[in-house]
Enzyme design. Structure first.
Site, mmCIF file in Angstrom:
data_model
loop_
_atom_site.group_PDB
_atom_site.id
_atom_site.type_symbol
_atom_site.label_atom_id
_atom_site.label_comp_id
_atom_site.label_asym_id
_atom_site.label_seq_id
_atom_site.Cartn_x
_atom_site.Cartn_y
_atom_site.Cartn_z
ATOM 1 N N ARG A 118 123.422 5.105 -25.606
ATOM 2 C CA ARG A 118 122.680 4.319 -24.590
ATOM 3 C C ARG A 118 122.749 4.915 -23.189
ATOM 4 O O ARG A 118 122.483 4.243 -22.199
ATOM 5 C CB ARG A 118 123.143 2.864 -24.559
ATOM 6 N N LYS A 140 111.773 12.582 -15.325
ATOM 7 C CA LYS A 140 110.906 12.310 -16.476
ATOM 8 C C LYS A 140 111.438 13.128 -17.647
ATOM 9 O O LYS A 140 111.565 14.357 -17.541
ATOM 10 C CB LYS A 140 109.462 12.734 -16.200
ATOM 11 N N GLU A 182 101.762 24.842 -11.183
ATOM 12 C CA GLU A 182 102.379 23.621 -10.643
ATOM 13 C C GLU A 182 102.682 23.783 -9.141
ATOM 14 O O GLU A 182 102.678 22.807 -8.398
ATOM 15 C CB GLU A 182 103.657 23.264 -11.415
ATOM 16 N N LYS A 224 108.030 17.673 -4.274
ATOM 17 C CA LYS A 224 108.290 16.825 -5.450
ATOM 18 C C LYS A 224 109.342 15.772 -5.117
ATOM 19 O O LYS A 224 109.203 14.600 -5.487
ATOM 20 C CB LYS A 224 108.735 17.671 -6.643
ATOM 21 N N GLU A 234 106.423 5.917 -10.941
ATOM 22 C CA GLU A 234 104.979 6.174 -10.992
ATOM 23 C C GLU A 234 104.140 4.902 -10.911
ATOM 24 O O GLU A 234 103.224 4.679 -11.709
ATOM 25 C CB GLU A 234 104.631 6.980 -12.257
ATOM 26 N N ARG A 238 103.172 8.888 -7.316
ATOM 27 C CA ARG A 238 103.684 9.899 -8.260
ATOM 28 C C ARG A 238 102.606 10.343 -9.262
ATOM 29 O O ARG A 238 102.636 11.476 -9.745
ATOM 30 C CB ARG A 238 104.922 9.375 -8.998
ATOM 31 N N ASN A 242 100.080 14.434 -11.478
ATOM 32 C CA ASN A 242 99.395 14.738 -12.744
ATOM 33 C C ASN A 242 98.040 15.398 -12.546
ATOM 34 O O ASN A 242 97.239 15.466 -13.480
ATOM 35 C CB ASN A 242 99.210 13.453 -13.555
ATOM 36 N N HIS A 245 96.446 17.375 -15.329
ATOM 37 C CA HIS A 245 97.239 17.197 -16.548
ATOM 38 C C HIS A 245 96.494 16.454 -17.658
ATOM 39 O O HIS A 245 96.763 16.706 -18.825
ATOM 40 C CB HIS A 245 98.563 16.488 -16.231
ATOM 41 N N HIS A 249 96.582 18.317 -20.921
ATOM 42 C CA HIS A 249 97.226 17.790 -22.137
ATOM 43 C C HIS A 249 96.238 17.803 -23.300
ATOM 44 O O HIS A 249 96.625 18.073 -24.446
ATOM 45 C CB HIS A 249 97.745 16.372 -21.901
ATOM 46 N N HIS A 262 101.909 25.332 -21.123
ATOM 47 C CA HIS A 262 101.637 24.109 -20.369
ATOM 48 C C HIS A 262 100.977 24.437 -19.019
ATOM 49 O O HIS A 262 99.961 23.846 -18.642
ATOM 50 C CB HIS A 262 102.947 23.339 -20.168
HETATM 51 P P1 NAD Z 1 109.451 26.380 -21.738
HETATM 52 O O1 NAD Z 1 110.600 25.497 -21.498
HETATM 53 O O2 NAD Z 1 108.855 26.370 -23.096
HETATM 54 O O3 NAD Z 1 109.845 27.858 -21.303
HETATM 55 C C1 NAD Z 1 108.872 28.859 -21.376
HETATM 56 C C2 NAD Z 1 109.381 30.085 -22.130
HETATM 57 O O4 NAD Z 1 110.228 30.839 -21.288
HETATM 58 C C3 NAD Z 1 110.192 29.778 -23.371
HETATM 59 O O5 NAD Z 1 109.867 30.703 -24.369
HETATM 60 C C4 NAD Z 1 111.625 29.973 -22.907
HETATM 61 O O6 NAD Z 1 112.501 30.292 -23.952
HETATM 62 C C5 NAD Z 1 111.471 31.120 -21.959
HETATM 63 N N1 NAD Z 1 112.458 31.233 -20.898
HETATM 64 C C6 NAD Z 1 112.991 30.245 -20.157
HETATM 65 N N2 NAD Z 1 113.726 30.744 -19.168
HETATM 66 C C7 NAD Z 1 113.704 32.079 -19.297
HETATM 67 C C8 NAD Z 1 114.269 33.137 -18.561
HETATM 68 N N3 NAD Z 1 114.963 32.935 -17.447
HETATM 69 N N4 NAD Z 1 114.063 34.398 -19.011
HETATM 70 C C9 NAD Z 1 113.306 34.629 -20.110
HETATM 71 N N5 NAD Z 1 112.712 33.663 -20.821
HETATM 72 C C10 NAD Z 1 112.902 32.402 -20.410
HETATM 73 O O7 NAD Z 1 108.247 26.019 -20.744
HETATM 74 P P2 NAD Z 1 108.201 25.607 -19.213
HETATM 75 O O8 NAD Z 1 106.934 26.159 -18.712
HETATM 76 O O9 NAD Z 1 109.449 25.901 -18.510
HETATM 77 O O10 NAD Z 1 108.096 24.025 -19.277
HETATM 78 C C11 NAD Z 1 107.021 23.390 -19.906
HETATM 79 C C12 NAD Z 1 107.498 22.047 -20.394
HETATM 80 O O11 NAD Z 1 107.906 21.270 -19.264
HETATM 81 C C13 NAD Z 1 106.421 21.252 -21.094
HETATM 82 O O12 NAD Z 1 106.980 20.628 -22.223
HETATM 83 C C14 NAD Z 1 106.010 20.219 -20.062
HETATM 84 O O13 NAD Z 1 105.508 19.063 -20.654
HETATM 85 C C15 NAD Z 1 107.309 19.987 -19.357
HETATM 86 N N6 NAD Z 1 107.159 19.465 -17.982
HETATM 87 C C16 NAD Z 1 107.915 18.389 -17.638
HETATM 88 C C17 NAD Z 1 107.842 17.880 -16.366
HETATM 89 C C18 NAD Z 1 108.719 16.734 -15.974
HETATM 90 O O14 NAD Z 1 108.541 16.192 -14.882
HETATM 91 N N7 NAD Z 1 109.661 16.339 -16.796
HETATM 92 C C19 NAD Z 1 107.003 18.476 -15.416
HETATM 93 C C20 NAD Z 1 106.256 19.593 -15.787
HETATM 94 C C21 NAD Z 1 106.346 20.077 -17.084
HETATM 95 N N1 GLY Z 2 105.260 16.330 -13.476
HETATM 96 C C1 GLY Z 2 104.867 15.003 -13.201
HETATM 97 C C2 GLY Z 2 105.937 14.134 -12.642
HETATM 98 O O1 GLY Z 2 107.076 14.504 -12.549
HETATM 99 O O2 GLY Z 2 105.669 13.027 -12.306
#
Ligand code: NAD
Ligand code: GLY
Length: 361
Positions: A118, A140, A182, A224, A234, A238, A242, A245, A249, A262
């Site tokens: 939890r 998030k 982003e 941010k 949100e 906030r 998006n 997005h 998506h 992404h």
């Molecule tokens: P990812 O986490 O898939 O990483 C991208 C690639 O880079 C992967 O293959 C990973 O293994 C590799 N990698 C990571 N760090 C590395 C490094 N230093 N050197 C070499 N390779 C490396 O993708 P991302 O673009 O980081 O994140 C996308 C994800 O984040 C999506 O799932 C998206 O929905 C989410 N997201 C969340 C929020 C939030 O607010 N929580 C905001 C934006 C995106």
């Molecule tokens: N990436 C969207 C948010 O954090 O709200």
């Protein structure tokens, strides 16, 4: 090193940004609750950076959990592996999870921390540009569902965010570009000076010039943090984060998770949001061109893939967390630096955008 604060009253936390921070255990230790830690990473990042972090925190005898790499693995099934590892090692509520990786690892670790017994604390150590400027900040967390992106999740704030900019040295170029989508977003929704700065300094950023990159990361994190402090759950502002997005998506789900990155899908989505904003008479044509030009210079797509038919695209867009009473709401632009969430558009205008912004077969 520079430090920002994300202000959420008693749940406020620091965002440290700098070079060589992975070795600085003194940044992490004050935020570790209990005497146990679990480092969560993936099969690509763990071999490069896990040992460095584990050594810095060896007094906590870290448990290592290594996930498969790729957006297609951001699922409830893979999440269960984290719970199994924690339970097998008898980790109790005094265990702090540390996410070491990109947004995929961060979102999953955060969600695991929100649910495990939890709720346990967690720390974000983002290693992609996208995660450093966006995903690691703001609490998030979640996983994808085959019918919709990030559809299962929770708000759960980290104890701190430690951004070691050196980790970007190993990031592939296409992943680096994905993060720029982003970064551009912040300029478009609330920081027109930053957008202008990006236009003038994009080449330096693409060359990974340390000074320019640090400034871009800092400016993004500051934007941010301000938005999240004002609207954690949100209820209003906030949602502007998006921008692009809902279109993006739809691309990710339509093509299958992991086909486009992404950030690539978000870039095309931003260009599509700009196109629709122009059709509605809100955004000047020259601003749409500035947006498309900046994204293209960053090696990002500005059109949706041809393989998704506009009618299918529209259907995919309807699975969106901003939808209210069955009405699609989109983040659109009134100017560079000014965005709004609205359902005030005719579906015919949206269909025109979906047709106009589709790649040629
Ligand atoms: P990812 O986490 O898939 O990483 C991208 C690639 O880079 C992967 O293959 C990973 O293994 C590799 N990698 C990571 N760090 C590395 C490094 N230093 N050197 C070499 N390779 C490396 O993708 P991302 O673009 O980081 O994140 C996308 C994800 O984040 C999506 O799932 C998206 O929905 C989410 N997201 C969340 C929020 C939030 O607010 N929580 C905001 C934006 C995106
Ligand atoms: N990436 C969207 C948010 O954090 O709200």
């Amino acid at each position: 090193m520079k430090t920002l604060k994300l202000d959420l009253g008693s749940r406020s936390y620091p965002i440290h940004i700098g070079s060589g921070l992975l070795e600085k255990s003194d940044l992490l230790v004050p935020h570790i609750v209990g005497n146990r830690i679990a480092l969560v990473s993936n099969e690509t990042v763990a071999p490069i950076y896990m040992e460095q972090l584990a050594t810095a925190l060896s007094e906590y005898q870290p448990l290592s959990i290594v996930l498969p790499d790729g957006e297609q693995h951001k699922t409830l099934d893979v999440l269960d592996r984290i719970f199994t590892a924690l339970l097998s090692e008898r980790c109790d509520r005094q265990t702090t999870l540390i996410a070491l990786g990109g947004g995929m690892v961060g979102d999953m670790t955060g969600f695991a921390a929100a649910c495990y017994q939890r709720g346990v604390p967690f720390i974000q150590v983002p290693t992609t540009l996208l995660a450093q400027v966006d995903a690691s900040i703001g609490g998030k967390t979640g996983v994808n569902h085959r019918l919709g992106k990030n559809m299962v999740g929770a708000f759960h704030q980290p104890q701190c965010v430690v951004i070691d900019t050196d980790t970007l040295n190993t990031l592939p170029d296409n992943e680096f570009s994905a993060g720029i989508a982003e970064v551009v977003k912040y300029g478009l929704i609330r920081d027109p000076e930053f957008f202008g700065w990006l236009e003038n300094n994009l080449d330096k950023i693409l060359d990974r010039d340390e000074q320019a990159l640090s400034f871009a990361i800092y400016q993004s994190c500051e934007n941010k943090a301000e938005v999240v402090s004002a609207d954690e759950r949100e209820a209003g502002e906030r949602a502007l984060l998006n921008l692009g997005h809902t279109f993006g998506h739809a691309i990710e789900v339509g093509l299958g998770y992991g086909t486009w990155l992404h950030g690539e899908a978000v870039a095309a989505g931003i260009a599509m949001a700009a196109d629709l904003s122009q059709r509605l008479g809100w955004l000047a044509g020259r601003d749409v061109e500035r947006i498309k030009s900046l994204l293209s210079r960053a090696q990002l797509p500005i059109r949706a893939p041809a393989s998704i038919e506009p009618s299918q695209f529209l259907d995919l867009m309807s699975v969106d967390k901003k939808t209210q009473d069955g009405r699609l709401r989109l983040v659109l632009l009134e100017a560079i630096g000014r965005a709004l969430v609205t359902d005030d558009f005719e579906s015919e205008h949206l269909m025109q955008t979906l047709r106009a912004c589709r790649s040629e077969q």
